[in-house]
Design an enzyme around this catalytic site. Structure first.
Site, PDB file in Angstrom:
ATOM      1  N   ASP A  33      66.932  43.095  25.332  1.00  0.00           N
ATOM      2  CA  ASP A  33      65.680  43.215  24.580  1.00  0.00           C
ATOM      3  C   ASP A  33      64.677  43.990  25.430  1.00  0.00           C
ATOM      4  OD1 ASP A  33      64.298  41.429  22.035  1.00  0.00           O
ATOM      5  OD2 ASP A  33      62.951  42.427  23.462  1.00  0.00           O
ATOM      6  N   ILE A  34      63.942  44.882  24.782  1.00  0.00           N
ATOM      7  CA  ILE A  34      62.997  45.757  25.488  1.00  0.00           C
ATOM      8  C   ILE A  34      61.773  44.978  25.980  1.00  0.00           C
ATOM      9  CG2 ILE A  34      61.544  46.502  23.542  1.00  0.00           C
ATOM     10  CD1 ILE A  34      62.041  49.401  24.525  1.00  0.00           C
ATOM     11  N   ASN A  91      65.554  35.437  13.628  1.00  0.00           N
ATOM     12  CA  ASN A  91      64.411  35.422  12.723  1.00  0.00           C
ATOM     13  C   ASN A  91      64.828  36.095  11.424  1.00  0.00           C
ATOM     14  OD1 ASN A  91      62.588  34.271  14.630  1.00  0.00           O
ATOM     15  ND2 ASN A  91      62.445  36.258  15.641  1.00  0.00           N
ATOM     16  N   GLU A  99      60.963  41.237  12.748  1.00  0.00           N
ATOM     17  CA  GLU A  99      60.294  42.533  12.901  1.00  0.00           C
ATOM     18  C   GLU A  99      61.226  43.705  12.594  1.00  0.00           C
ATOM     19  OE1 GLU A  99      58.723  42.626  16.854  1.00  0.00           O
ATOM     20  OE2 GLU A  99      57.552  40.807  16.544  1.00  0.00           O
ATOM     21  N   VAL A 100      62.450  43.609  13.069  1.00  0.00           N
ATOM     22  CA  VAL A 100      63.393  44.726  12.886  1.00  0.00           C
ATOM     23  C   VAL A 100      64.379  44.359  11.773  1.00  0.00           C
ATOM     24  CG1 VAL A 100      65.128  46.181  13.974  1.00  0.00           C
ATOM     25  CG2 VAL A 100      63.163  45.368  15.310  1.00  0.00           C
ATOM     26  N   HIS A 104      69.861  40.546  13.824  1.00  0.00           N
ATOM     27  CA  HIS A 104      70.060  40.432  15.271  1.00  0.00           C
ATOM     28  C   HIS A 104      69.944  38.982  15.678  1.00  0.00           C
ATOM     29  CE1 HIS A 104      65.881  41.486  14.352  1.00  0.00           C
ATOM     30  NE2 HIS A 104      65.509  40.767  15.401  1.00  0.00           N
ATOM     31  N   HIS A 106      69.063  36.734  18.862  1.00  0.00           N
ATOM     32  CA  HIS A 106      68.484  36.720  20.209  1.00  0.00           C
ATOM     33  C   HIS A 106      69.292  35.748  21.052  1.00  0.00           C
ATOM     34  CE1 HIS A 106      64.451  38.572  19.179  1.00  0.00           C
ATOM     35  NE2 HIS A 106      64.814  38.152  17.970  1.00  0.00           N
TER      36      HIS A 106
HETATM   37  P1  AMP Z   1      62.519  40.062  15.693  1.00  0.00           P
HETATM   38  O1  AMP Z   1      61.079  39.692  15.769  1.00  0.00           O
HETATM   39  O2  AMP Z   1      63.424  38.864  15.641  1.00  0.00           O
HETATM   40  O3  AMP Z   1      62.791  41.074  14.603  1.00  0.00           O
HETATM   41  O4  AMP Z   1      62.864  40.720  17.086  1.00  0.00           O
HETATM   42  C1  AMP Z   1      62.886  42.092  17.319  1.00  0.00           C
HETATM   43  C2  AMP Z   1      63.155  42.276  18.782  1.00  0.00           C
HETATM   44  O5  AMP Z   1      63.558  43.613  19.010  1.00  0.00           O
HETATM   45  C3  AMP Z   1      61.948  42.010  19.696  1.00  0.00           C
HETATM   46  O6  AMP Z   1      62.283  40.979  20.623  1.00  0.00           O
HETATM   47  C4  AMP Z   1      61.718  43.369  20.388  1.00  0.00           C
HETATM   48  O7  AMP Z   1      61.305  43.229  21.719  1.00  0.00           O
HETATM   49  C5  AMP Z   1      63.093  43.997  20.279  1.00  0.00           C
HETATM   50  N1  AMP Z   1      63.117  45.449  20.299  1.00  0.00           N
HETATM   51  C6  AMP Z   1      62.390  46.304  19.551  1.00  0.00           C
HETATM   52  N2  AMP Z   1      62.711  47.579  19.824  1.00  0.00           N
HETATM   53  C7  AMP Z   1      63.696  47.526  20.750  1.00  0.00           C
HETATM   54  C8  AMP Z   1      64.462  48.508  21.428  1.00  0.00           C
HETATM   55  N3  AMP Z   1      64.288  49.823  21.217  1.00  0.00           N
HETATM   56  N4  AMP Z   1      65.389  48.096  22.329  1.00  0.00           N
HETATM   57  C9  AMP Z   1      65.574  46.794  22.567  1.00  0.00           C
HETATM   58  N5  AMP Z   1      64.896  45.800  21.942  1.00  0.00           N
HETATM   59  C10 AMP Z   1      63.953  46.173  21.054  1.00  0.00           C
END
Ligand code: AMP
Length: 121
Positions: A33-34, A91, A99-100, A104, A106
Site C-alpha cells: 500500500d502506498i 472496504n 476508495e478504489v 482489494h 488489505h
Molecule cells: P480503500 O479505501 O479500501 O479503497 O483503500 C484504497 C487503498 O489503496 C488505500 O489504502 C491507498 O493508500 C491505496 N492506494 C491508492 N493508490 C495506490 C497505489 N498507486 N499503490 C498502492 N496503493 C495505493
C-alpha cells in the site's frame, strides 16, 4: 456499479503504473500500500475486473474465488505473517468507505494491531 477500467488498480494490473510487488499468480497480484497503516500493509487484488467483494462474489467463477483467497493466504505466508498473525480487511461501497473501485483485500501485520475498529461515535 459498472467497472471503471481506468481505476488505479486496473492500471497497475496492466503495468501502466508501477507498484512494489510482493506476490503474484494467475489469479491475484499483491503489492505494498502506498500509504501504509501498519509496518506491513499489503493489498491483494484479483486479476479479474471486479468492483468489490459484492461484485466478486456475485459474478466471479468458483475457480477465481478459490484462487484469490488462496493468494491472500500465500501472500501472508510469503511475508512470514502466519505465525505472529495478521489482519485482513476489505472496504465495500459507500458505507465501507471504499476508495478504489477494484476489489482489494488489505493485509496488515508487523505489530500487535490493537482493537479491530476505532470508536468513531
Ligand atoms: P480503500 O479505501 O479500501 O479503497 O483503500 C484504497 C487503498 O489503496 C488505500 O489504502 C491507498 O493508500 C491505496 N492506494 C491508492 N493508490 C495506490 C497505489 N498507486 N499503490 C498502492 N496503493 C495505493
Amino acid at each position: 456499479m459498472a467497472y471503471d477500467t481506468e481505476n488505479i488498480f486496473a492500471k497497475i494490473l496492466r503495468g501502466e503504473i508501477p507498484c512494489d510487488k510482493i506476490y503474484e499468480d494467475e489469479h491475484a497480484l499483491a503489492f505494498e500500500d502506498i500509504n501504509p497503516q501498519a509496518p506491513i500493509h499489503v493489498l491483494v487484488i484479483p486479476r479479474g475486473a471486479y468492483v468489490s467483494m459484492d461484485d466478486f462474489t456475485t459474478s466471479a467463477s468458483d475457480a477465481e474465488i478459490a484462487g484469490f483467497m488462496r493468494a491472500v493466504g500465500n501472500t501472508a505466508r510469503q511475508l512470514e505473517l502466519a505465525s505472529p498473525g495478521y489482519r485482513i480487511l476489505a472496504n465495500i461501497g459507500e458505507d465501507g468507505m471504499q476508495e478504489v473501485p477494484h476489489l482489494h483485500i488489505h493485509l496488515f501485520g508487523g505489530k500487535k494491531l490493537g482493537p479491530m475498529l476505532k470508536t468513531t461515535g
